[in-house]
Write a protein that holds these residues in place. Structure first.
Motif, PDB file in Angstrom:
ATOM      1  N   THR A 177      40.281  65.423  76.452  1.00 44.87           N
ATOM      2  CA  THR A 177      40.172  64.346  76.477  1.00 44.87           C
ATOM      3  C   THR A 177      40.644  64.439  74.933  1.00 44.87           C
ATOM      4  O   THR A 177      40.689  62.963  74.729  1.00 44.87           O
ATOM      5  CB  THR A 177      38.694  63.917  77.007  1.00 44.87           C
ATOM      6  N   GLN A 178      41.160  65.370  74.623  1.00 41.32           N
ATOM      7  CA  GLN A 178      41.043  65.366  73.097  1.00 41.32           C
ATOM      8  C   GLN A 178      42.541  65.528  72.398  1.00 41.32           C
ATOM      9  O   GLN A 178      43.735  65.899  72.922  1.00 41.32           O
ATOM     10  CB  GLN A 178      40.616  66.673  72.132  1.00 41.32           C
ATOM     11  N   GLU A 181      44.174  68.646  70.673  1.00 41.82           N
ATOM     12  CA  GLU A 181      43.890  69.882  71.783  1.00 41.82           C
ATOM     13  C   GLU A 181      45.511  69.438  72.763  1.00 41.82           C
ATOM     14  O   GLU A 181      45.682  71.290  72.735  1.00 41.82           O
ATOM     15  CB  GLU A 181      42.411  70.148  71.915  1.00 41.82           C
TER      16      GLU A 181
END
Length: 256
Positions: A177-178, A181
């Motif tokens: 969710t980042q 990343e």
């Protein structure tokens, strides 16, 4: 695609925005909800809803509206006329018959990927397939192997723009969710020329995907195999199925 302002028909754009406001989260909308979702005034949304109902694309009980089967004409026309599904179907069926697994061809559409071709069913009757993997299904690109393969084909500027406009929803504990990343995973996918995803879209589901490129080297779709029940380790998938995917991608390249 960009067009000149005089060529842009705003009424069609607004009508399509209303039609696209229906999804799995909201199958039934009234004028207020449609206005919020489509970015229109309530009065404008109401007129578009009534027009779409009059044309047969929506059904209504007088207050709420929902899609009618007539909207399937668009998907049916695409599948009947597009070269991509027809070109890939024999290869998908052969792979499924050879491995007893499920294969799909997928394209990118905004923040989602869309399944445009699926293999025939050659698996054992008791095998449970992942939820929502039917022809025409739309899945979040950030949480799927095919999504990352297709995002890896974007230029750095295009990827940055894509990430700016998206909220990366968490679907399972494994979902990334980042944005930072995800960008790293996409860079690794670009380097490897394939992507493995495990339980990021749905628990118990693994997927392996490779890009499908045309003769000019452009990525036009992604090919993947989906497995349920956690039957494979990543190393085993790479050994047993990745070569088949790469071979299939080379086989269909001249058809794309």
């Amino acid at each position: 695609m960009t067009i000149a302002k005089p060529d842009f028909i705003e009424g069609i754009a607004k009508g399509m925005a209303v039609l696209e406001s229906f999804d799995t989260e909201r199958q039934r909308l009234n004028a207020t909800l449609a206005a919020e979702r489509a970015g229109l005034t309530r009065a404008a949304a109401r007129r578009h809803l009534l027009t779409l109902a009059h044309l047969g694309y929506l059904e209504t009980d007088g207050s709420y509206f929902w899609m009618s089967p007539k909207v399937l004409r668009f998907s049916g026309s695409y599948l009947a006329s597009s070269r991509l599904p027809r070109a890939l179907q024999p290869t998908l069926n052969r792979l499924a018959a050879q491995t007893q697994e499920s294969f799909s061809a997928v394209v990118l559409d905004g923040e989602e990927v869309v399944i445009v071709a699926r293999s025939g069913s050659y698996a054992a009757p008791t095998r449970v397939l992942a939820y929502g993997l039917h022809l025409g299904a739309r899945l979040p690109a950030h949480a799927t192997s095919t999504g990352r393969v297709l995002l890896a084909a974007l230029s750095p500027a295009e990827l940055t723009e894509w990430l700016k406009a998206r909220r990366l929803s968490r679907l399972t504990p494994q979902t990334i969710t980042q944005a930072r990343e995800l960008r790293q995973r996409i860079a690794q996918t670009r380097k490897d020329d394939f992507c493995f995803a495990s339980e990021e879209h749905e628990l118990g589901v693994q997927a392996l995907a490779v890009p499908l490129r045309d003769m000019q080297g452009r990525t036009v779709a992604a090919l993947n195999v989906v497995l349920s029940g956690g039957r494979y380790q990543e190393d085993a998938l790479r050994r047993d199925l990745l070569p088949l995917l790469f071979d299939a991608a080379r086989e269909v390249r001249s058809l794309l």
